[in-house]
Design an enzyme around this catalytic site. Structure first.
Site, PDB file in Angstrom:
ATOM      1  N   LYS A 100       0.811  -1.223   0.000  1.00  0.00           N
ATOM      2  CA  LYS A 100       0.000   0.000   0.000  1.00  0.00           C
ATOM      3  C   LYS A 100       0.841   1.270   0.000  1.00  0.00           C
ATOM      4  O   LYS A 100       0.439   2.294  -0.551  1.00  0.00           O
ATOM      5  CB  LYS A 100      -0.957   0.002   1.190  1.00  0.00           C
ATOM      6  CG  LYS A 100      -2.113  -0.971   1.019  1.00  0.00           C
ATOM      7  CD  LYS A 100      -3.207  -0.711   2.026  1.00  0.00           C
ATOM      8  CE  LYS A 100      -4.444  -1.537   1.722  1.00  0.00           C
ATOM      9  NZ  LYS A 100      -4.256  -2.965   2.095  1.00  0.00           N
ATOM     10  N   GLU A 122      -9.659   7.215   3.633  1.00  0.00           N
ATOM     11  CA  GLU A 122     -10.594   6.349   4.327  1.00  0.00           C
ATOM     12  C   GLU A 122      -9.830   5.099   4.740  1.00  0.00           C
ATOM     13  O   GLU A 122      -8.818   4.760   4.139  1.00  0.00           O
ATOM     14  CB  GLU A 122     -11.745   5.955   3.395  1.00  0.00           C
ATOM     15  CG  GLU A 122     -11.438   4.773   2.459  1.00  0.00           C
ATOM     16  CD  GLU A 122     -10.313   5.005   1.470  1.00  0.00           C
ATOM     17  OE1 GLU A 122     -10.048   6.182   1.136  1.00  0.00           O
ATOM     18  OE2 GLU A 122      -9.678   4.017   1.052  1.00  0.00           O
ATOM     19  N   SER A 393       1.611  -9.844  -1.046  1.00  0.00           N
ATOM     20  CA  SER A 393       1.282  -8.421  -0.904  1.00  0.00           C
ATOM     21  C   SER A 393       1.678  -7.828   0.440  1.00  0.00           C
ATOM     22  O   SER A 393       1.913  -6.622   0.534  1.00  0.00           O
ATOM     23  CB  SER A 393      -0.211  -8.211  -1.150  1.00  0.00           C
ATOM     24  OG  SER A 393      -0.986  -9.048  -0.315  1.00  0.00           O
TER      25      SER A 393
HETATM   26  C1  LIG Z   1      -5.074  -3.952   1.580  1.00  0.00           C
HETATM   27  C2  LIG Z   1      -4.371  -5.219   1.290  1.00  0.00           C
HETATM   28  C3  LIG Z   1      -4.754  -6.063   0.227  1.00  0.00           C
HETATM   29  C4  LIG Z   1      -5.949  -5.806  -0.631  1.00  0.00           C
HETATM   30  O1  LIG Z   1      -5.905  -4.631  -1.364  1.00  0.00           O
HETATM   31  P1  LIG Z   1      -5.704  -4.598  -2.945  1.00  0.00           P
HETATM   32  O2  LIG Z   1      -6.015  -3.212  -3.293  1.00  0.00           O
HETATM   33  O3  LIG Z   1      -6.641  -5.596  -3.544  1.00  0.00           O
HETATM   34  O4  LIG Z   1      -4.281  -4.956  -3.209  1.00  0.00           O
HETATM   35  C5  LIG Z   1      -4.011  -7.200  -0.028  1.00  0.00           C
HETATM   36  N1  LIG Z   1      -2.943  -7.514   0.744  1.00  0.00           N
HETATM   37  C6  LIG Z   1      -2.555  -6.743   1.776  1.00  0.00           C
HETATM   38  C7  LIG Z   1      -1.372  -7.162   2.577  1.00  0.00           C
HETATM   39  C8  LIG Z   1      -3.246  -5.573   2.094  1.00  0.00           C
HETATM   40  O5  LIG Z   1      -2.854  -4.819   3.125  1.00  0.00           O
END
Ligand SMILES: *Cc1c(COP(=O)(O)O)cnc(C)c1O
Length: 409
Positions: A100, A122, A393
């Site tokens: 993020k 948000e 992610s």
């Molecule tokens: C917020 C988040 C997501 C989901 O958000 P996307 O916009 O779909 O990438 C996925 N993995 C992690 C670790 C997150 O913090």
């Protein structure tokens, strides 16, 4: 990393001037929001073509976030699932523990360029709020984060982190006091304070230009993967996988591959969405599998909704994936057959979480575990010589209590 903003070409076009990817996307907002969106669109287009802006962002991504993140060959994981090679793109190693921050830094840098003094955001689970508060502190911007009262209660640690970082958390007690209400409140506030305020949106959703902008800021993920595969001399990849909430880490992973469909033998692109307790359980976040197109939060896309078109509340074990909609470009990718989307249940994600901990010594985010959970099926399809890339992610420290409750040890 000199190509942060690859532009669509004849291979794949989108979005158009009004922000439509095929029929999806657009700007379904009250007239009062329109001038702010037009100003933002113009400022982004101008910044995106300015090498100085790109260089400033690049420097932050390297010096502050810690990019380039590794593309790690997870040998024991590959063996355990029955694939030849699994590469993990380690977004969990970014500063603040997830992808993020890539987007937050990009948007905050743009806010400064536009002369805005304060930013708002948000947040649901608090991850985007913390990433935004981090970027705001770094750049000396005033920061207010809108958060539903129910989420404030559930996510006290992230609320505290935001305050430590100097942000103000604004409680939203309308509706169910959760993410959707926080988005609505933030949009409303933005209209009132648009002269000095920039709205930092957390995923590849919302009205144009947000889905485009977030995609471009997150495309660093896919661009790095391609460079790293080339540097390793990899010639063939069977699949590239990412989890899909709103869809920012996934679109950032996929987009460069969509633009270069012949590289690495043309891997299939696979998005993992949250099935929750199962797509037919009534407790799900699978907007692709169970939703139909509709409008929410200023854009048209697949949406979990009741018969009369009201958004349903999404459910997933993962707070980052329980959004009832999905980014408009993903809806377009799906219709065009460019990306396949598969639902993954809570229990499949928890099993994948466990497997990565035990085979590789990496504790993944429960969101990312949804992507890992597709590996066994991909092993069936591609066999023991198959090569798969998974975007990890984020890291899982935040999810320890959740998996403990789910019974992992
Ligand atoms: C917020 C988040 C997501 C989901 O958000 P996307 O916009 O779909 O990438 C996925 N993995 C992690 C670790 C997150 O913090």
């Amino acid at each position: 990393m000199s190509r942060l903003f690859p532009r669509a070409d004849e291979v794949y076009a989108g979005p158009d001037e009004a922000g439509f990817f095929g029929p999806y996307g657009g700007r379904y907002v009250p007239e009062t929001v329109m001038p702010a969106l037009l100003e933002l669109t113009a400022a982004f287009e101008e910044a995106a073509s300015d090498p100085v802006f790109q260089q400033d962002l690049d420097n932050l991504l390297v010096d502050y976030v810690g990019r380039v993140t590794p593309l790690y060959p997870a040998h024991r994981l590959a063996e355990a699932v029955g694939l030849g090679t699994v590469f993990l793109k380690r977004e969990d190693l970014c500063h603040t523990g997830a992808h993020k921050i890539n987007n937050c830094l990009g948007q905050c840098l743009l806010a400064k360029r536009m002369g805005k003094k304060r930013i708002i955001a948000e947040t649901g689970a608090g991850q985007h709020g913390v990433a935004t508060a981090t970027a705001a502190a770094l750049m000396g911007l005033e920061c207010a984060v809108f958060m539903g009262v129910e989420d404030i209660r559930r996510q006290s640690l992230n609320v505290y982190k935001m305050r430590l970082l100097g942000a103000k958390v604004v409680p939203v007690d309308e509706g169910t006091g959760t993410l959707a209400d926080a988005v609505t409140a933030a949009l409303r506030h933005w209209v009132e304070r648009v002269e000095d305020t920039f709205y930092v949106l957390g995923s590849a959703v919302g009205p144009h230009p947000y889905p485009l902008m977030v995609r471009d800021f997150q495309s660093v993920i896919g661009l790095e993967i391609i460079d790293q595969l080339l540097a390793r001399g990899v010639s063939r990849v069977d699949a590239v996988v990412a989890c899909v909430g709103g869809g920012s880490n996934a679109v950032g992973t996929f987009y460069p591959f969509v633009l270069a469909p012949d590289m690495f033998g043309g891997p299939e692109l696979v998005g993992a969405e949250a099935a929750g307790l199962g797509v037919d359980s009534g407790q799900t976040g699978a907007s692709m599998a169970k939703g139909r197109p509709g409008v929410m939060h200023g854009f048209y896309s697949y949406l979990l909704q009741d018969e009369t078109g009201n958004p349903l509340e999404a459910y997933s074990i993962s707070a980052g994936l329980d959004y009832p909609g999905v980014g408009p470009e993903h809806a377009h990718f799906r219709d065009e057959g460019l990306v396949r989307y598969e639902p993954v249940t809570d229990s499949e994600a928890v099993a994948a979480f466990d497997l990565l901990c035990k085979t590789e010594g990496i504790i993944p985010a429960i969101e990312s575990s949804h992507a890992l959970a597709l590996l066994p099926a991909l092993a069936e399809k591609y066999g023991p010589a198959g090569t798969v890339v998974v975007t990890l992610s984020g890291r899982g420290d935040k999810d320890i209590d959740i998996v403990r409750e789910a019974g992992l040890s």
